[in-house]
Motif scaffolding. Structure first.
Motif, PDB file in Angstrom:
ATOM      1  N   THR A 105       0.922  -1.199  -0.081  1.00 13.97           N
ATOM      2  CA  THR A 105       0.112   0.038   0.112  1.00 13.97           C
ATOM      3  C   THR A 105       0.925   1.158  -0.107  1.00 13.97           C
ATOM      4  O   THR A 105       0.557   2.277  -0.625  1.00 13.97           O
ATOM      5  N   ARG A 143      -6.713   4.143   6.374  1.00 13.58           N
ATOM      6  CA  ARG A 143      -7.817   2.898   6.353  1.00 13.58           C
ATOM      7  C   ARG A 143      -8.286   2.307   7.827  1.00 13.58           C
ATOM      8  O   ARG A 143      -9.409   1.650   7.928  1.00 13.58           O
ATOM      9  N   GLN A 198      -4.915  10.477  11.554  1.00  8.97           N
ATOM     10  CA  GLN A 198      -4.182   9.097  10.941  1.00  8.97           C
ATOM     11  C   GLN A 198      -2.564   9.237  11.325  1.00  8.97           C
ATOM     12  O   GLN A 198      -2.109   7.867  11.307  1.00  8.97           O
TER      13      GLN A 198
END
Length: 413
Positions: A105, A143, A198
């Motif tokens: 990712t 995510r 995040q």
């Protein structure tokens, strides 16, 4: 603090175990009183309005499911179970799924956010691959679910945890964030430890290091990827990241070099480590510009795993999360993202997994013998590892610099 002391006395008089089961409602009332009488005056002095305060705590009650809570009257004990990987087997921290997922990712994100990463690297000197690896580790590149109400978490831990004063200060900082309008109070989400957004900044770190990376006038580490990238880079720069230097190199350490030489307080020129027989596992020489700079021996599993010569930048990564394994994960995944390197050359041995209480007992014995283990916390940090090695050398044993079950009879007394 006075209010909690009074409740503590009443619970002790009634028997702590049964009282805690019967008095949760009373503790909840005490919590609300604490918010009004202790937290609100501090928040007001910090510039927080009554409206922001009331919005933040509307409907907030104690979260009894959080770890490391110490309800009034309960004794504080060293936990026997390992809730985090760095407390147990070192190799588990580098599980196949975690490393490969963060790498794959991360490469996608490198392409998607090339412009932002290039801009932040130019402004801070921090390589984009390092920023990506931290982002991936902290929140899976945005995510991962960040499910908790930050004010409930911080207030619960500020009221009754092993680090109540620390979390109380973070609670005030979270209120200041809401007051400044960075995010609405009711939308401020955190981890179970109160880390935000995040990049998983604690509130005080947000106030010091969060920046606006997309030019909209807000530092939005919850919804803006550009702000997240810029904030991580800014954090590392302000903590001393040295532009142009790497984080470290996996090395082979010959038996003639003791593992007791590990640690950031025992640095040498990398050329001196090289002269002692330490070589890179890749077979390549150390970069010429690194050879004349300080390097530090890192052996996170002692003689039972990979070894490294790291630079001061490794310890900047460690400032982000005080774990050798965390900083090593970030450096390693960053290298995989950009350079396509493979796994560590050396394998992780089957060590670790001891109860923290057992390691803490070993540490107390070593302290009694005059060793500096960094505190009897049950964690095998570098001071504990090298103290074990020095004890082994004094006992006429080859130093391995890592706690194992065979040591319990001699040290865990």
């Amino acid at each position: 603090m006075v209010l909690r002391a009074l409740l503590l006395v009443s619970l002790l008089l009634g028997g702590a175990g049964s009282a805690l089961a019967q008095n949760r409602a009373a503790i909840e009332r005490q919590f609300q009183t604490w918010l009004r009488q202790e937290v609100w005056p501090q928040a007001r002095r910090a510039g927080v309005s009554r409206r922001t305060f009331n919005t933040a705590f509307d409907g907030v009650t104690l979260n009894w499911k959080l770890p490391d809570l110490v309800p009034p009257g309960a004794p504080v004990k060293t936990p026997k179970t390992q809730r985090q990987a760095e407390f147990g087997k070192p190799g588990k921290y580098f599980g196949r799924g975690a490393v490969d997922g963060a790498t794959a990712t991360g490469r996608q994100m490198a392409r998607r956010h090339k412009s932002s990463l290039t801009k932040v690297e130019r402004e801070t000197g921090v390589p984009g691959r390092i920023i990506l690896a931290i982002w991936g580790r902290e929140s899976a590149y945005g995510r991962a679910a960040i499910p908790h109400d930050a004010f409930q978490v911080l207030a619960t831990k500020g009221f009754m945890s092993t680090r109540a004063d620390y979390f109380s200060a973070e609670l005030i900082a979270a209120l200041q964030i809401a007051e400044a309008g960075h995010v609405p109070a009711h939308a401020m989400k955190s981890s179970w430890a109160g880390a935000l957004g995040q990049p998983q900044f604690m509130p005080t770190n947000f106030l010091q290091h969060a920046v606006d990376g997309d030019g909209d006038g807000r530092a939005d580490i919850w919804g803006s990827e550009a702000d997240t990238i810029a904030s991580i880079g800014t954090y590392l720069k302000r903590h001393g990241w040295q532009t142009g230097r790497d984080w470290g190199f996996e090395v082979s350490v010959p038996g003639s070099v003791s593992c007791t030489l590990e640690g950031p307080d025992q640095g040498r020129l990398i050329s001196d480590w090289e002269a002692m027989g330490i070589t890179r596992v890749s077979g390549r020489p150390f970069p010429e510009h690194e050879r004349s700079q300080q390097g530090y021996l890192l052996m996170p599993a002692g003689r039972y795993g990979p070894a490294f010569v790291v630079t001061p930048n490794f310890y900047v990564l460690k400032d982000y999360n005080m774990s050798d394994l965390y900083a090593l994960f970030v450096g390693h995944v960053g290298d995989r993202i950009q350079f396509g390197v493979g796994d560590f050359h050396a394998r992780w041995g089957s060590v670790g997994g001891l109860l923290r209480s057992d390691v803490a007992a070993m540490q107390r014995t070593l302290i009694g013998q005059g060793h500096d283990v960094g505190g009897a916390d049950g964690l095998a940090g570098y001071k504990t590892r090298r103290s074990i090695g020095r004890w082994q050398e004094a006992m006429g044993q080859p130093p391995t610099c890592f706690p194992d079950p065979a040591m319990k009879a001699a040290l865990a007394r």
